[in-house]
Scaffold this motif. Structure first.
Motif, PDB file in Angstrom:
ATOM      1  N   ALA A   1       0.846  -1.186   0.000  1.00 29.55           N
ATOM      2  CA  ALA A   1       0.000   0.000   0.000  1.00 29.55           C
ATOM      3  C   ALA A   1       0.885   1.241   0.000  1.00 29.55           C
ATOM      4  CB  ALA A   1      -0.911  -0.005   1.217  1.00 29.55           C
ATOM      5  N   MET A   2       0.356   2.308  -0.594  1.00 28.16           N
ATOM      6  CA  MET A   2       1.096   3.565  -0.625  1.00 28.16           C
ATOM      7  C   MET A   2       0.132   4.714  -0.414  1.00 28.16           C
ATOM      8  SD  MET A   2       4.071   3.102  -3.440  1.00 28.16           S
ATOM      9  CE  MET A   2       4.994   4.452  -2.689  1.00 28.16           C
TER      10      MET A   2
ATOM     11  N   TYR B   1       8.025   4.006   5.188  1.00 27.11           N
ATOM     12  CA  TYR B   1       9.038   4.790   4.471  1.00 27.11           C
ATOM     13  C   TYR B   1       8.385   6.054   3.932  1.00 27.11           C
ATOM     14  CZ  TYR B   1      11.464   0.337   4.702  1.00 27.11           C
ATOM     15  OH  TYR B   1      12.039  -0.821   5.142  1.00 27.11           O
ATOM     16  N   TRP B   2       9.194   7.122   3.919  1.00 27.70           N
ATOM     17  CA  TRP B   2       8.698   8.421   3.489  1.00 27.70           C
ATOM     18  C   TRP B   2       9.586   9.032   2.425  1.00 27.70           C
ATOM     19  CZ3 TRP B   2       4.127  10.232   5.349  1.00 27.70           C
ATOM     20  CH2 TRP B   2       3.640   9.673   6.535  1.00 27.70           C
TER      21      TRP B   2
ATOM     22  N   LEU C   1      -3.792   4.037  -1.452  1.00 30.21           N
ATOM     23  CA  LEU C   1      -4.346   2.919  -2.207  1.00 30.21           C
ATOM     24  C   LEU C   1      -3.681   1.627  -1.781  1.00 30.21           C
ATOM     25  CD1 LEU C   1      -3.083   2.989  -5.943  1.00 30.21           C
ATOM     26  CD2 LEU C   1      -1.832   3.856  -3.974  1.00 30.21           C
ATOM     27  N   THR C   2      -4.418   0.530  -1.925  1.00 26.83           N
ATOM     28  CA  THR C   2      -3.905  -0.774  -1.535  1.00 26.83           C
ATOM     29  C   THR C   2      -2.897  -1.286  -2.559  1.00 26.83           C
ATOM     30  OG1 THR C   2      -5.815  -1.775  -2.629  1.00 26.83           O
ATOM     31  CG2 THR C   2      -5.975  -1.400  -0.252  1.00 26.83           C
TER      32      THR C   2
ATOM     33  N   CYS D   1       5.296   4.716   1.754  1.00 29.21           N
ATOM     34  CA  CYS D   1       5.132   3.317   1.381  1.00 29.21           C
ATOM     35  C   CYS D   1       4.967   2.499   2.665  1.00 29.21           C
ATOM     36  CB  CYS D   1       6.335   2.831   0.583  1.00 29.21           C
ATOM     37  SG  CYS D   1       6.150   1.150  -0.034  1.00 29.21           S
ATOM     38  N   TYR D   2       3.890   1.719   2.713  1.00 29.60           N
ATOM     39  CA  TYR D   2       3.635   0.880   3.879  1.00 29.60           C
ATOM     40  C   TYR D   2       4.423  -0.428   3.782  1.00 29.60           C
ATOM     41  CZ  TYR D   2      -0.288   3.994   4.895  1.00 29.60           C
ATOM     42  OH  TYR D   2      -1.061   5.086   5.198  1.00 29.60           O
ATOM     43  N   ASN D   3       4.515  -1.107   4.881  1.00 31.54           N
ATOM     44  CA  ASN D   3       5.137  -2.432   4.908  1.00 31.54           C
ATOM     45  C   ASN D   3       4.093  -3.536   4.806  1.00 31.54           C
ATOM     46  OD1 ASN D   3       7.892  -2.095   4.895  1.00 31.54           O
ATOM     47  ND2 ASN D   3       8.090  -2.015   7.125  1.00 31.54           N
TER      48      ASN D   3
END
Length: 121
Positions: A33-34, A110-111, A51-52, A98-100
Motif C-alpha cells: 500500500a502507498m 518509508y517516506w 491505495l492498496t 510506502c507501507y510495509n
C-alpha cells in the motif's frame, strides 16, 4: 534500502492543476500500500490519499475528494498524485509514503523527502 524520491511540486494559482510523483527504489511498490500526506505551516501532518497494493481500494481525505487522484505506474515503480482545482488551502509540504503491508492503516514505514506545493489566490 527503500528510497522514495519525490518531484513535481511548485507554485501555482488557484484553480490550476499539478501532478506529484514519487519514484521508489529498493522495493516493488505493487506489493505494498502507498499513500500521500501533507503538512501545512503550523499544522500537523494529515492524510491525503492512499491505495492498496493492488489498487482495488482507495481512500481520500474529505477535503480533496473529487479533486485529487492517486495512482501508480507499476512499470515505472512510481506513485502519483494528480491534483486539480487547487485552492490556497492545499498549500503544504506533501509527502509520499510506502507501507510495509498491503493495506493502508497507520503510518507508512518509508517516506519521501517532501515536496512543496504553494497555491496563490
Amino acid at each position: 534500502q527503500v528510497q522514495l524520491v519525490q518531484s513535481g511540486g511548485g507554485l501555482v494559482q488557484a484553480g490550476d492543476s499539478l501532478r506529484l510523483s514519487c519514484a521508489a527504489s529498493g522495493r516493488t511498490i505493487s506489493d505494498y500500500a502507498m499513500g500521500w500526506f501533507r503538512q501545512a505551516p503550523g499544522k500537523e501532518r494529515e492524510f491525503v490519499a492512499a491505495l492498496t497494493w493492488d489498487g482495488n481500494m482507495m481512500d481520500y481525505a474529505h477535503s480533496v475528494n473529487g479533486r485529487f487522484t492517486i495512482s501508480r505506474d507499476n512499470a515505472k515503480n512510481t506513485l502519483y498524485l494528480q491534483m486539480t482545482s487547487l485552492t490556497p488551502e492545499d498549500t503544504a509540504l506533501y509527502y509520499c509514503g510506502c507501507y510495509n503491508k498491503r493495506y493502508y492503516n497507520g503510518d507508512p514505514a518509508y517516506w519521501g523527502q517532501g515536496t512543496q506545493v504553494t497555491v496563490s489566490s
